[in-house]
Write an enzyme that holds these catalytic residues in place. Structure first.
Site, PDB file in Angstrom:
ATOM      1  N   ASP A  59       0.813  -1.221   0.000  1.00 49.95           N
ATOM      2  CA  ASP A  59       0.000   0.000   0.000  1.00 49.95           C
ATOM      3  C   ASP A  59       0.847   1.272   0.000  1.00 49.95           C
ATOM      4  O   ASP A  59       0.374   2.347   0.356  1.00 49.95           O
ATOM      5  CB  ASP A  59      -0.961   0.016   1.191  1.00 49.95           C
ATOM      6  CG  ASP A  59      -0.259  -0.228   2.527  1.00 49.95           C
ATOM      7  OD1 ASP A  59       0.935   0.120   2.645  1.00 49.95           O
ATOM      8  OD2 ASP A  59      -0.887  -0.791   3.441  1.00 49.95           O
ATOM      9  N   ARG A  73       1.463   7.022   0.477  1.00 49.70           N
ATOM     10  CA  ARG A  73       0.742   5.987   1.242  1.00 49.70           C
ATOM     11  C   ARG A  73      -0.706   6.001   0.754  1.00 49.70           C
ATOM     12  O   ARG A  73      -1.402   7.005   0.870  1.00 49.70           O
ATOM     13  CB  ARG A  73       0.821   6.300   2.739  1.00 49.70           C
ATOM     14  CG  ARG A  73      -0.059   5.428   3.629  1.00 49.70           C
ATOM     15  CD  ARG A  73       0.376   3.964   3.580  1.00 49.70           C
ATOM     16  NE  ARG A  73      -0.288   3.195   4.626  1.00 49.70           N
ATOM     17  CZ  ARG A  73      -1.498   2.646   4.509  1.00 49.70           C
ATOM     18  NH1 ARG A  73      -2.194   2.804   3.395  1.00 49.70           N
ATOM     19  NH2 ARG A  73      -2.001   1.959   5.517  1.00 49.70           N
ATOM     20  N   ASP A  78      -5.403  -0.923   3.745  1.00 54.26           N
ATOM     21  CA  ASP A  78      -4.278  -1.401   4.544  1.00 54.26           C
ATOM     22  C   ASP A  78      -3.992  -2.842   4.159  1.00 54.26           C
ATOM     23  O   ASP A  78      -4.895  -3.684   4.120  1.00 54.26           O
ATOM     24  CB  ASP A  78      -4.602  -1.319   6.035  1.00 54.26           C
ATOM     25  CG  ASP A  78      -3.341  -1.418   6.891  1.00 54.26           C
ATOM     26  OD1 ASP A  78      -2.316  -0.822   6.507  1.00 54.26           O
ATOM     27  OD2 ASP A  78      -3.387  -2.080   7.936  1.00 54.26           O
ATOM     28  N   THR A  79      -2.742  -3.119   3.828  1.00 53.72           N
ATOM     29  CA  THR A  79      -2.344  -4.456   3.407  1.00 53.72           C
ATOM     30  C   THR A  79      -1.425  -5.081   4.450  1.00 53.72           C
ATOM     31  O   THR A  79      -0.852  -4.372   5.288  1.00 53.72           O
ATOM     32  CB  THR A  79      -1.620  -4.410   2.044  1.00 53.72           C
ATOM     33  OG1 THR A  79      -0.420  -3.637   2.169  1.00 53.72           O
ATOM     34  CG2 THR A  79      -2.517  -3.799   0.971  1.00 53.72           C
ATOM     35  N   GLU A  81       1.695  -6.490   6.470  1.00 58.18           N
ATOM     36  CA  GLU A  81       3.053  -5.943   6.561  1.00 58.18           C
ATOM     37  C   GLU A  81       4.085  -6.874   5.930  1.00 58.18           C
ATOM     38  O   GLU A  81       3.968  -8.095   5.980  1.00 58.18           O
ATOM     39  CB  GLU A  81       3.432  -5.717   8.026  1.00 58.18           C
ATOM     40  CG  GLU A  81       2.604  -4.649   8.740  1.00 58.18           C
ATOM     41  CD  GLU A  81       2.979  -3.240   8.310  1.00 58.18           C
ATOM     42  OE1 GLU A  81       3.895  -3.092   7.483  1.00 58.18           O
ATOM     43  OE2 GLU A  81       2.345  -2.299   8.806  1.00 58.18           O
ATOM     44  N   ARG A 124       4.885  11.085   4.730  1.00 53.30           N
ATOM     45  CA  ARG A 124       4.384  10.384   3.552  1.00 53.30           C
ATOM     46  C   ARG A 124       3.135  11.084   3.049  1.00 53.30           C
ATOM     47  O   ARG A 124       2.267  11.492   3.821  1.00 53.30           O
ATOM     48  CB  ARG A 124       4.054   8.923   3.885  1.00 53.30           C
ATOM     49  CG  ARG A 124       5.253   8.123   4.341  1.00 53.30           C
ATOM     50  CD  ARG A 124       4.875   6.697   4.697  1.00 53.30           C
ATOM     51  NE  ARG A 124       3.838   6.640   5.724  1.00 53.30           N
ATOM     52  CZ  ARG A 124       3.375   5.499   6.245  1.00 53.30           C
ATOM     53  NH1 ARG A 124       3.848   4.338   5.808  1.00 53.30           N
ATOM     54  NH2 ARG A 124       2.451   5.539   7.185  1.00 53.30           N
TER      55      ARG A 124
END
Length: 372
Positions: A59, A73, A78-79, A81, A124
């Site tokens: 992501d 970002r 949300d993917t 980690e 970011r």
């Protein structure tokens, strides 16, 4: 039980993480942006065009924005980690990165759209990423089952679209929601149930029940625990709650087979065992009845097949009558036909007896007379 949970954590991919190594050279952790983060104003650009330089993880990307390298970002997605300094590689983390690399190879032109907060405390840039043909990359990640919808206030501009895509992945059992992917929650529940059914010893069953406790704890914490941020919105879905109920029912089913040591200490173990024996007897009786019904059905089927075979063999075949006997079984031999008799032709009477001279025949050559 604490020991059992610690043991189970060695068996289940720890908190849905796939064993792997972590590094700190690519990206910082992905926390919720702070209230002090930069806020977009009406004087700031709400969108921009950029060129992809590289994919950092599932992501996060780096782009060339007007000659400046900028880390993006992706908003409201949300993917798992892959590069967190304090976490091991999570389930489908590498696959999510590979998906984004295929979607955004270096040199791809993209359009960035911002929300209320443009940057987080790690500097970011927070944005929705669109391809030039209009495809929304944040949404496609969720649709493919490689991430879930999240809201880090005050940025919620794309949340509804990403959440809808996530629900499509849940309904189609894709990616993180597939029972065919070993590290997914559905797959772990199915595997745990299968192992419980085949457990040979009480010790093995106790260990599996500890694993069940850990999975239940995970599902109950998913909506609120930061460790499961990539599953936050999934934890509140009907599918997740259904799996939680399934897991608790599974545990309840097998925990009944464990003798309660405290009951033994209190002198009531006998009653517990009696109840357990009664349950076993009922189950045994039901199994025997089912077996008897099955055998009776098989016998009836075999008898019918035999009856059909016999009936087929008894079908009357057409008979052929012999030729009728002759009226006279000893007929007399046939008489030979009479042979024709030869008769000498009557002699031709000479009209001119004793004439030896030349003969002159009439036309046709049948009669003559002496020539003059």
């Amino acid at each position: 039980m604490k020991t059992g949970i610690r043991r189970a954590m060695l068996v289940i991919p720890a908190l849905l993480l796939v064993v792997g190594c972590s590094s700190t050279d690519e990206v910082q952790p992905k926390p919720e942006p702070s209230a002090t983060s930069q806020v977009a104003t009406t004087t700031q650009a709400l969108s921009a065009s950029a060129t992809v330089k590289r994919v950092i993880d599932g992501d996060t990307i780096e782009v060339d924005d007007s000659g400046k390298a900028t880390v993006i970002r992706l908003l409201n997605i949300d993917t798992p980690e892959t590069k967190h300094p304090n976490k091991t590689v999570q389930c489908l983390g590498p696959e999510a990165t590979e998906f984004l690399e295929r979607k955004l190879p270096a040199g791809t032109q993209v359009h960035l759209e911002y929300d209320v907060q443009k940057k987080d405390k790690y500097d970011r840039t927070l944005a929705g990423v669109f391809l030039l043909d209009g495809e929304f990359v944040n949404e496609e990640i969720a649709r493919s089952g490689f991430g879930t919808a999240v809201v880090f206030e005050p940025n919620s501009k794309f949340y509804a679209r990403v959440l809808n895509a996530q629900n499509m992945a849940i309904n189609t059992k894709t990616g993180l929601f597939s029972p065919d992917i070993a590290c997914s929650i559905p797959a772990q529940i199915n595997a745990l149930q299968s192992r419980m059914e085949s457990a040979q010893t009480q010790e093995e069953l106790n260990s599996l029940l500890s694993e069940a406790d850990l999975l239940i704890e995970i599902l109950e914490k998913v909506p609120t625990d930061e460790a499961f941020a990539h599953l936050a919105s999934y934890g509140a879905t009907f599918a997740a709650q259904k799996q939680l109920i399934q897991l608790k029912d599974l545990k309840s089913k097998y925990v009944q087979t464990i003798p309660a040591q405290s009951a033994v200490d209190d002198g009531i173990a006998g009653e517990t065992n009696t109840q357990h024996d009664a349950v076993e007897m009922e189950q045994l009786a039901a199994e025997q009845q089912a077996a008897a019904q099955r055998i009776a059905a098989e016998q009836a089927e075999a008898a019918q097949a035999e009856a059909d075979r016999v009936a087929a063999e008894q079908v009357v075949q057409p008979e052929y009558a012999p030729a009728p006997a002759p009226d006279n079984p000893n007929p007399e031999p046939a008489q030979p036909a009479p042979q024709p008799t030869y008769q000498e032709p009557a002699p031709v009477q000479e009209p001119y007896p004793n004439y030896t001279g030349p003969r002159c025949y009439a036309p046709g050559g049948k009669t003559w007379k002496p020539c003059p």
